[in-house]
Design a protein around this motif. Structure first.
Motif, mmCIF file in Angstrom:
data_model
loop_
_atom_site.group_PDB
_atom_site.id
_atom_site.type_symbol
_atom_site.label_atom_id
_atom_site.label_comp_id
_atom_site.label_asym_id
_atom_site.label_seq_id
_atom_site.Cartn_x
_atom_site.Cartn_y
_atom_site.Cartn_z
ATOM 1 N N LEU A 134 57.142 69.023 28.958
ATOM 2 C CA LEU A 134 56.593 70.372 28.846
ATOM 3 C C LEU A 134 57.346 71.314 29.779
ATOM 4 C CD1 LEU A 134 54.361 72.251 27.732
ATOM 5 C CD2 LEU A 134 52.899 71.476 29.623
ATOM 6 N N ASP A 135 58.123 72.197 29.207
ATOM 7 C CA ASP A 135 58.943 73.142 29.974
ATOM 8 C C ASP A 135 58.970 74.455 29.200
ATOM 9 O OD1 ASP A 135 60.629 74.363 31.736
ATOM 10 O OD2 ASP A 135 62.348 73.057 31.367
ATOM 11 N N PRO A 136 57.962 75.312 29.406
ATOM 12 C CA PRO A 136 57.803 76.498 28.566
ATOM 13 C C PRO A 136 59.035 77.396 28.532
ATOM 14 C CG PRO A 136 55.840 76.151 29.896
ATOM 15 C CD PRO A 136 56.884 75.186 30.402
ATOM 16 N N ARG A 137 59.401 77.799 27.316
ATOM 17 C CA ARG A 137 60.470 78.768 27.049
ATOM 18 C C ARG A 137 61.832 78.282 27.541
ATOM 19 N NH1 ARG A 137 56.541 81.800 29.780
ATOM 20 N NH2 ARG A 137 55.074 82.922 28.441
ATOM 21 N N SER A 138 61.977 77.008 27.755
ATOM 22 C CA SER A 138 63.246 76.455 28.222
ATOM 23 C C SER A 138 64.258 76.432 27.088
ATOM 24 C CB SER A 138 63.032 75.036 28.733
ATOM 25 O OG SER A 138 62.613 74.195 27.668
ATOM 26 N N PRO A 139 65.549 76.302 27.398
ATOM 27 C CA PRO A 139 66.547 76.183 26.334
ATOM 28 C C PRO A 139 66.241 75.051 25.354
ATOM 29 C CG PRO A 139 67.615 76.622 28.424
ATOM 30 C CD PRO A 139 66.165 76.394 28.736
ATOM 31 N N ARG A 140 65.685 73.937 25.847
ATOM 32 C CA ARG A 140 65.366 72.823 24.942
ATOM 33 C C ARG A 140 64.264 73.230 23.969
ATOM 34 N NH1 ARG A 140 67.484 68.924 22.224
ATOM 35 N NH2 ARG A 140 66.309 70.000 20.577
ATOM 36 N N GLU A 141 63.244 73.941 24.460
ATOM 37 C CA GLU A 141 62.166 74.363 23.571
ATOM 38 C C GLU A 141 62.677 75.331 22.511
ATOM 39 O OE1 GLU A 141 58.023 75.302 25.001
ATOM 40 O OE2 GLU A 141 58.560 77.276 24.202
ATOM 41 N N ILE A 142 63.562 76.229 22.900
ATOM 42 C CA ILE A 142 64.098 77.190 21.935
ATOM 43 C C ILE A 142 64.985 76.483 20.913
ATOM 44 C CG2 ILE A 142 65.402 79.315 21.660
ATOM 45 C CD1 ILE A 142 62.632 79.525 23.092
ATOM 46 N N GLN A 143 65.724 75.472 21.328
ATOM 47 C CA GLN A 143 66.513 74.698 20.372
ATOM 48 C C GLN A 143 65.598 73.968 19.388
ATOM 49 O OE1 GLN A 143 69.930 74.657 19.959
ATOM 50 N NE2 GLN A 143 69.406 73.518 18.091
ATOM 51 N N ASP A 144 64.469 73.459 19.882
ATOM 52 C CA ASP A 144 63.482 72.851 18.982
ATOM 53 C C ASP A 144 63.030 73.855 17.926
ATOM 54 O OD1 ASP A 144 63.529 70.479 20.428
ATOM 55 O OD2 ASP A 144 61.656 70.883 21.492
ATOM 56 N N TYR A 145 62.790 75.082 18.352
ATOM 57 C CA TYR A 145 62.358 76.125 17.422
ATOM 58 C C TYR A 145 63.423 76.340 16.345
ATOM 59 C CZ TYR A 145 59.428 80.256 16.348
ATOM 60 O OH TYR A 145 58.586 81.158 15.768
ATOM 61 N N HIS A 146 64.662 76.411 16.775
ATOM 62 C CA HIS A 146 65.785 76.526 15.837
ATOM 63 C C HIS A 146 65.733 75.410 14.803
ATOM 64 C CE1 HIS A 146 69.851 75.362 14.544
ATOM 65 N NE2 HIS A 146 70.204 76.641 14.679
ATOM 66 N N ASP A 147 65.536 74.188 15.284
ATOM 67 C CA ASP A 147 65.537 73.035 14.377
ATOM 68 C C ASP A 147 64.338 73.069 13.434
ATOM 69 O OD1 ASP A 147 67.768 72.338 15.810
ATOM 70 O OD2 ASP A 147 66.798 70.728 16.941
ATOM 71 N N ALA A 148 63.191 73.547 13.928
ATOM 72 C CA ALA A 148 62.007 73.648 13.084
ATOM 73 C C ALA A 148 62.207 74.686 11.979
ATOM 74 C CB ALA A 148 60.783 73.995 13.928
ATOM 75 N N ILE A 149 62.872 75.782 12.307
ATOM 76 C CA ILE A 149 63.190 76.799 11.299
ATOM 77 C C ILE A 149 64.068 76.207 10.204
ATOM 78 C CG2 ILE A 149 64.462 78.953 10.918
ATOM 79 C CD1 ILE A 149 63.516 79.766 13.781
ATOM 80 N N GLU A 150 65.087 75.458 10.616
ATOM 81 C CA GLU A 150 66.002 74.863 9.637
ATOM 82 C C GLU A 150 65.288 73.821 8.781
ATOM 83 O OE1 GLU A 150 69.842 76.406 10.146
ATOM 84 O OE2 GLU A 150 67.849 77.234 9.785
ATOM 85 N N TRP A 151 64.348 73.089 9.392
ATOM 86 C CA TRP A 151 63.545 72.136 8.627
ATOM 87 C C TRP A 151 62.710 72.865 7.580
ATOM 88 C CZ3 TRP A 151 58.177 72.021 8.380
ATOM 89 C CH2 TRP A 151 57.617 70.914 7.733
ATOM 90 N N ALA A 152 62.030 73.929 7.995
ATOM 91 C CA ALA A 152 61.164 74.666 7.074
ATOM 92 C C ALA A 152 61.953 75.307 5.942
ATOM 93 C CB ALA A 152 60.381 75.739 7.834
ATOM 94 N N GLY A 153 63.163 75.742 6.239
ATOM 95 C CA GLY A 153 63.965 76.411 5.223
ATOM 96 C C GLY A 153 64.489 75.501 4.140
ATOM 97 N N THR A 154 64.377 74.185 4.319
ATOM 98 C CA THR A 154 64.914 73.233 3.337
ATOM 99 C C THR A 154 63.831 72.403 2.657
ATOM 100 O OG1 THR A 154 65.252 71.595 5.109
ATOM 101 C CG2 THR A 154 67.103 73.046 4.592
ATOM 102 N N GLN A 155 62.560 72.720 2.877
ATOM 103 C CA GLN A 155 61.485 71.964 2.232
ATOM 104 C C GLN A 155 61.342 72.378 0.768
ATOM 105 O OE1 GLN A 155 59.980 69.322 3.959
ATOM 106 N NE2 GLN A 155 61.761 69.983 5.175
ATOM 107 N N PRO A 156 60.818 71.493 -0.075
ATOM 108 C CA PRO A 156 60.749 71.781 -1.521
ATOM 109 C C PRO A 156 59.864 72.961 -1.877
ATOM 110 C CG PRO A 156 59.582 69.733 -0.988
ATOM 111 C CD PRO A 156 60.368 70.114 0.227
ATOM 112 N N TRP A 157 58.920 73.339 -1.005
ATOM 113 C CA TRP A 157 58.054 74.479 -1.278
ATOM 114 C C TRP A 157 58.587 75.785 -0.662
ATOM 115 C CZ3 TRP A 157 57.535 74.935 3.793
ATOM 116 C CH2 TRP A 157 57.290 73.791 4.574
ATOM 117 N N SER A 158 59.755 75.721 -0.029
ATOM 118 C CA SER A 158 60.311 76.886 0.670
ATOM 119 C C SER A 158 61.371 77.571 -0.177
ATOM 120 C CB SER A 158 60.928 76.440 2.003
ATOM 121 O OG SER A 158 61.666 77.491 2.601
ATOM 122 N N ASN A 159 61.395 78.912 -0.121
ATOM 123 C CA ASN A 159 62.464 79.638 -0.804
ATOM 124 C C ASN A 159 63.715 79.774 0.058
ATOM 125 O OD1 ASN A 159 61.879 81.681 1.045
ATOM 126 N ND2 ASN A 159 61.574 83.288 -0.495
ATOM 127 N N GLY A 160 63.700 79.124 1.229
ATOM 128 C CA GLY A 160 64.862 79.140 2.101
ATOM 129 C C GLY A 160 64.881 80.270 3.109
#
Length: 584
Positions: A134-160
């Motif tokens: 747990l390290d709020p707003r750290s570079p690692r947390e922001i990179q996680d956010y990046h990865d979550a966005i990319e995950w959401a953009g490629t799901q079958p129910w997502s328009n990208g």
């Protein structure tokens, strides 16, 4: 649920995804997927709640990623704010929603999913159901956010196309992740959230802002740390802790940063701060930035700077008044948010491109009105100097010809400088600054500058701020941090470098530039403007300030307990620079 029940940690088994079909208050059904696994780059798996339309198709995603608990109901985690909001707007959460999925500072899925959006709420690393450090707003947390966005953009129910929206914590992380430029990120709506980790939130003018920080960490973060079996929060769906399987206390401590200690160890804007401060010039997606005039100390400066600094060709700024948790949920603002996302996530030609780029709440002692503008600061601003006169304690259009000085106890009530009653109605909207000649009996001096207003009968103009009653604006500066960043500073907007500590010589005058946060205020005829200068936090009687600056390790030394002096007139002309707006 009784307090006795809350004191007994409930058992929590392995985290598994649960799928439910929910009938929304508006009628259409939606699919609710609870605890969906979201893999990120280093192999960790975060957990998310996904709400999506119960029909075939690909839909745009509206996402928030943070540490307040995707399974913590607004009313359970933030009861005082919930009660205040329902008092102010008793019908807000009873029309068009059951309120079951309301979470602090994020959108209500029942309000959004029927309009063709997928809503995703992710527990960030180390919080809620998501394991890790747990390290709020750290570079690692922001990179996680990046990865979550990319995950959401490629799901079958997502328009990208993924849009981000949320208040405060969920706003800062938008600025930060947008600067990483995820491929599937299409638009952002940062609502009342800071941008510059140092200047906007935790070191105002170089002074540690501990009042919020030291309370926030245990009350709102540690209580929701992943594995905290003693959390008071319960998932209303299961009755279990929202934090997953319980972990030993020693492991919990080892799984988190020393949050407050880090701020105390970094008094300057060093590499630790810089890696947590996004570069807005790297933000290129369309953005709608919403700040609060009543949010000095956390919820204003960053929204304006993000709007000004972003490289986005399509960007809008909205500055409102009222409480921190109010505007985001009001129907008119929700409609604005949806129109923005309809345009940039769905591609609808709905006229949003023609919306005024700036929309401001113009405040007065009698309320506020919304006004459209084209830019910020306003092009028609008449920058007006009001000169301090220590002899008369006045703010005057002309500089006093005679030098004088006034001193005050650094821990006392300070000194007031007042204009004469205004002869005509006068609007002040935009950036404010003060160039002051000061001296201290010690080697440093903390300045708390408060912009205030008074009616002809002597009553003070007080606004409902983001979190508490507030004056028109405030500013802060530690004199040893007086060196400016010349590339970014303007006469109306000093920006301090915070790269070196330069002690004062006791008794020796120096010139300092104090940034007072932007404001909007219409002063009727007969009203006065007052600049209060103090050596401690300004607080109204009986209203303890939330954004305090009184940590003993930061302000407990003798250098902050001496005598402060303001010098005026002649070669030491101290002046307040105001953005006066002429009538159209």
């Amino acid at each position: 649920m009784t307090e006795d029940t809350l004191a007994e940690p409930a058992a929590a088994g392995p985290v598994e995804t649960v799928v439910e079909t929910v009938t929304t208050a508006r009628g259409p059904t939606m699919i609710f997927e609870k605890d969906v696994p979201v893999p990120v780059g280093d192999g960790l798996v975060l957990r998310a709640n996904v709400f999506r339309p119960d029909r075939e198709g690909r839909f745009p995603v509206v996402m928030a990623h943070g540490l307040y608990g995707k399974d913590v109901h607004f009313a359970d985690g933030f009861a005082p704010q919930w009660e205040r909001l329902n008092t102010l707007h008793p019908d807000l959460f009873t029309t068009g929603t059951s309120g079951r999925f309301l979470r602090w500072e994020t959108v209500d899925p029942e309000v959004w999913v029927p309009d063709g959006f997928v809503v995703i709420q992710v527990d960030s690393r180390g919080s809620g159901k998501s394991p890790g450090y747990l390290d709020p707003r750290s570079p690692r947390e922001i990179q996680d956010y990046h990865d979550a966005i990319e995950w959401a953009g490629t799901q079958p129910w997502s328009n990208g196309k993924v849009g981000l929206i949320g208040i405060s914590y969920y706003a800062f992380t938008q600025w930060a992740v947008a600067a990483l430029q995820p491929r599937h990120l299409a638009a952002i709506v940062p609502w009342e959230g800071f941008l510059d980790y140092y200047r906007d939130a935790y070191r105002h003018g170089g002074i540690f802002s501990n009042g919020f920080t030291t309370a926030w960490w245990p009350r709102q973060v540690l209580v929701n740390q992943h594995g905290n079996g003693e959390t008071r929060y319960r998932d209303r769906d299961t009755g279990r802790p929202n934090t997953g399987p319980a972990l030993p206390a020693a492991m919990l401590e080892g799984n988190r940063t020393d949050y407050v200690g880090e701020f105390l160890r970094h008094p300057l804007r060093d590499a630790w701060y810089r890696e947590r401060a996004p570069d807005p010039a790297r933000i290129t997606v369309p953005l709608l930035s919403a700040g609060n005039w009543g949010g000095p100390g956390l919820h204003l400066r960053g929204n304006i700077d993000g709007f000004l600094g972003a490289a986005s060709a399509q960007k809008w700024l909205s500055v409102h008044d009222g409480t921190h948790f109010e505007s985001f949920y009001l129907p008119d603002y929700v409609a604005l948010q949806k129109r923005f996302f309809d345009r940039f996530l769905k591609g609808e030609r709905n006229g949003f491109d023609d919306e005024p780029r700036v929309r401001l709440s113009i405040r007065s002692p009698h309320g506020a009105v919304r006004r459209d503008e084209h830019e910020f600061p306003l092009a028609r601003t008449r920058w007006t100097r009001m000169h301090l006169d220590a002899a008369s304690r006045a703010l005057t259009p002309e500089p006093p010809s005679v030098e004088s000085a006034v001193s005050y106890d650094a821990q006392g009530d300070g000194v007031d400088f007042s204009t004469a009653p205004f002869e005509t109605e006068t609007e002040i909207t935009g950036f404010v600054s003060a160039r002051l000649w000061v001296a201290s009996s010690t080697t440093d001096m903390d300045m708390f500058a408060v912009l205030r207003a008074f009616a002809p009968d002597g009553s003070e103009v007080v606004f409902d701020g983001a979190h508490e009653k507030t004056p028109p604006s405030r500013g802060w500066l530690r004199a040893s941090h007086r060196r400016l960043d010349p590339a970014r500073s303007r006469p109306w907007r000093p920006v301090h470098a915070h790269e070196a500590i330069e002690p004062l010589t006791p008794g020796e005058p120096v010139a300092v530039d104090v940034e007072i946060w932007p404001t909007s205020l219409v002063l009727p005829k007969g009203y006065r403007l007052v600049l209060t200068l103090m050596g401690r936090d300004f607080e109204y009687p009986g209203v303890p300030g939330r954004m305090r600056h009184d940590h003993p390790q930061d302000r407990g030394g003798p250098e902050f307990a001496g005598t402060c002096t303001i010098l005026t007139g002649g070669a030491r002309d101290s002046a307040l620079l105001l953005p006066v707006i002429p009538p159209r």
